[in-house]
Design an enzyme around this catalytic site. Structure first.
Site, PDB file in Angstrom:
ATOM      1  N   HIS A  49      71.876  49.614  -3.833  1.00 16.21           N
ATOM      2  CA  HIS A  49      70.440  49.850  -4.024  1.00 16.21           C
ATOM      3  C   HIS A  49      69.830  50.557  -2.810  1.00 16.21           C
ATOM      4  O   HIS A  49      69.119  51.572  -2.963  1.00 16.21           O
ATOM      5  CB  HIS A  49      69.745  48.508  -4.256  1.00 16.21           C
ATOM      6  CG  HIS A  49      68.288  48.608  -4.529  1.00 16.21           C
ATOM      7  ND1 HIS A  49      67.770  48.718  -5.801  1.00 16.21           N
ATOM      8  CD2 HIS A  49      67.212  48.617  -3.681  1.00 16.21           C
ATOM      9  CE1 HIS A  49      66.448  48.796  -5.728  1.00 16.21           C
ATOM     10  NE2 HIS A  49      66.085  48.730  -4.454  1.00 16.21           N
ATOM     11  N   GLU A  50      70.109  50.031  -1.631  1.00 15.90           N
ATOM     12  CA  GLU A  50      69.528  50.615  -0.418  1.00 15.90           C
ATOM     13  C   GLU A  50      70.102  51.995  -0.128  1.00 15.90           C
ATOM     14  O   GLU A  50      69.422  52.858   0.431  1.00 15.90           O
ATOM     15  CB  GLU A  50      69.753  49.681   0.776  1.00 15.90           C
ATOM     16  CG  GLU A  50      69.038  48.340   0.664  1.00 15.90           C
ATOM     17  CD  GLU A  50      67.531  48.495   0.524  1.00 15.90           C
ATOM     18  OE1 GLU A  50      66.966  49.431   1.111  1.00 15.90           O
ATOM     19  OE2 GLU A  50      66.926  47.674  -0.181  1.00 15.90           O
ATOM     20  N   HIS A  93      68.030  54.542  -1.951  1.00 13.34           N
ATOM     21  CA  HIS A  93      66.813  54.888  -1.197  1.00 13.34           C
ATOM     22  C   HIS A  93      67.155  55.813  -0.032  1.00 13.34           C
ATOM     23  O   HIS A  93      66.439  56.788   0.235  1.00 13.34           O
ATOM     24  CB  HIS A  93      66.157  53.620  -0.650  1.00 13.34           C
ATOM     25  CG  HIS A  93      65.513  52.763  -1.695  1.00 13.34           C
ATOM     26  ND1 HIS A  93      64.690  53.258  -2.676  1.00 13.34           N
ATOM     27  CD2 HIS A  93      65.561  51.410  -1.894  1.00 13.34           C
ATOM     28  CE1 HIS A  93      64.259  52.273  -3.442  1.00 13.34           C
ATOM     29  NE2 HIS A  93      64.772  51.135  -2.989  1.00 13.34           N
TER      30      HIS A  93
END
Length: 454
Positions: free
Chosen positions: A19-20, A23
């Protein structure tokens, strides 16, 4: 137990890292400078810096963060009650609202892409489903906890021994298919094709909503043939001389047709169970001495053998299609489950926090690896894909401080064609953090209660 916890932490950490990373990559593409990229929270264990970004491994590996340039500028604008944040080069506030929305959206999208790719590899490599036949038993005939209860299966006219061969036109090959069809259809009428003693019937099944899990529940169990699978050598079964492949034909003088026939005898807590077994066509006797735990539970040291169903051989494109299909099926099932929260589902049971999720990941891994290394990895990564989709979906909620809330905020700026005042954005975030902390406290309490019960 410690190994299960460690595997659980690593598994959850992997999903958050994906997920990170979404980003992080989107920020780089959008021209936003990433100051820190951390896996985990808490004390810094290891770090190194490259191209203005500090990469960190922190003490607690559940969660993580991607710190983008501009937080200090935003804080300064709030303190000074400035109408806008200073647009310093490389800051998140120096790019357009659409680029910021894209950066926030990329975290959930990375979780979706991760699931598609991993499931596609699993489908291409192939796997084996351990399940049972699509023949069923009515729980009402064996339910000692709720004697006299009438289940939806009884109301629909099902009988023990029926084979459910299709649901809503979809072929049911085994009990896993039946479970998946029932679980996703709480309070939904399902047209079912039934095979009963050679005759074909059509019945309408309406699974009830299980308030503990939010899943559909019909009141049936799999018809499991009483053939022994693995037998632990030093267990009650091993000491009784039972072997893999033995078929239990009689216990305590009663005919055994399926597993529930046998398990129902244990409710009386017998000191010994006299068995007749079919071993390679020869009938033999054995005496089983059950071991009972403090709460009356027993572990006989064997399992009844499941039926193995291999997955089909697929091309790369077919596997990719199956991976995408399974991912989006999970996504929309998660979306559908939201409505169940307002239909009588117990939130204390249905909502899980990081502690219980870590437990589930570790538990599934431990049980799966006991069946073999490959099967362990398959089941572990299948669950991580489900978790990845759930994480991506959850972050799309339009709650301030979550990705969905930040996307909404930046879309509003795009429509208005002017930046909103930092103080409004700050208040918006405060509300979001309050909601998230409340959910976290609630789920953590539930998780601790769950573990104490375990």
């Amino acid at each position: 137990m410690l190994i299960s916890i460690l595997i659980g932490l690593l598994g959850l950490g992997l999903v958050v890292l994906v997920h990170e990373t979404g980003h992080f990559l989107a920020a780089k593409i959008s021209g936003i400078e990433v100051e820190k990229f951390s896996l985990g929270w808490g004390k810094k264990l290891i770090s190194f810096k490259r191209k203005n970004t500090e990469y960190i491994l922190s003490l607690f590996p559940v969660g993580g963060y991607c710190k983008m340039k501009g937080e200090e500028l935003f804080r300064k604008a709030v303190e000074e009650n400035s109408p806008k944040v200073q647009e310093e080069p490389g800051s998140i506030f120096s790019v357009s609202p659409l680029k910021r929305a894209f950066t926030y959206l990329s975290g959930p999208m990375a979780n979706i892409i991760f699931s598609i790719l991993v499931l596609s590899v699993i489908w291409f490599a192939g796997f084996t489903i351990r399940t049972y036949d699509n023949r069923i038993i009515l729980l009402s005939e064996y339910d000692s906890l709720s004697p006299g209860r009438v289940y939806r299966a009884d109301e629909a006219g099902l009988l023990t021994g029926d084979k459910i061969v299709s649901l809503e036109g979809k072929r049911i090959n085994h009990y896993r298919d039946l479970q998946e069809g029932i679980v996703q259809a709480a309070e939904k009428p399902l047209k079912a094709e039934i095979l009963r003693e050679g005759r074909e019937l059509t019945l309408t099944l309406i699974p009830e909503l299980d308030p503990e899990s939010g899943a559909g529940f019909l009141g049936v169990s799999a018809w499991i043939e009483p053939i022994l699978g693995s037998v632990e050598p030093e267990s009650a079964a091993g000491l009784a001389g039972l072997r893999e492949g033995d078929r239990i034909v009689e216990a305590q003088g009663k005919r055994i047709n399926h597993s529930l026939n046998f398990y129902s005898l244990l409710l009386e807590k017998p000191e010994k169970i006299v068995l007749k077994i079919d071993r390679a066509g020869r009938i033999e006797e054995a005496t089983l001495i059950p071991f009972y735990g403090e709460r009356g539970e027993t572990d006989l040291g064997f399992v009844f053998a499941p039926t193995l169903f291999p997955s089909p051989n697929l091309s790369v494109f077919q596997a990719l299609a199956e991976g995408a299909k399974e991912t989006f099926s999970t996504f929309f099932m998660t979306l559908k489950s939201l409505g169940l929260l307002f239909r009588g589902v117990k939130l204390s049971s249905a909502l899980s926090g990081p502690i219980r999720i870590t437990y589930y990941v570790g538990e599934i891994a431990s049980e799966s690896f006991s069946l073999g290394m490959w099967e362990g990895f398959i089941n572990l990564f299948r669950f991580l894909c489900l978790l990845s989709v759930a994480l991506g979906f959850g972050n799309l909620f339009p709650i301030p401080a979550l990705d969905g809330g930040m996307i909404l905020f930046n879309l509003v700026e795009t429509v208005l064609r002017k930046p909103l005042k930092p103080k409004y954005f700050y208040r918006y975030q405060i509300v979001g953090f309050a909601v998230i902390i409340s959910i976290l406290l609630f789920t953590t309490f539930n998780d601790l209660v769950f573990l104490f019960k375990k």
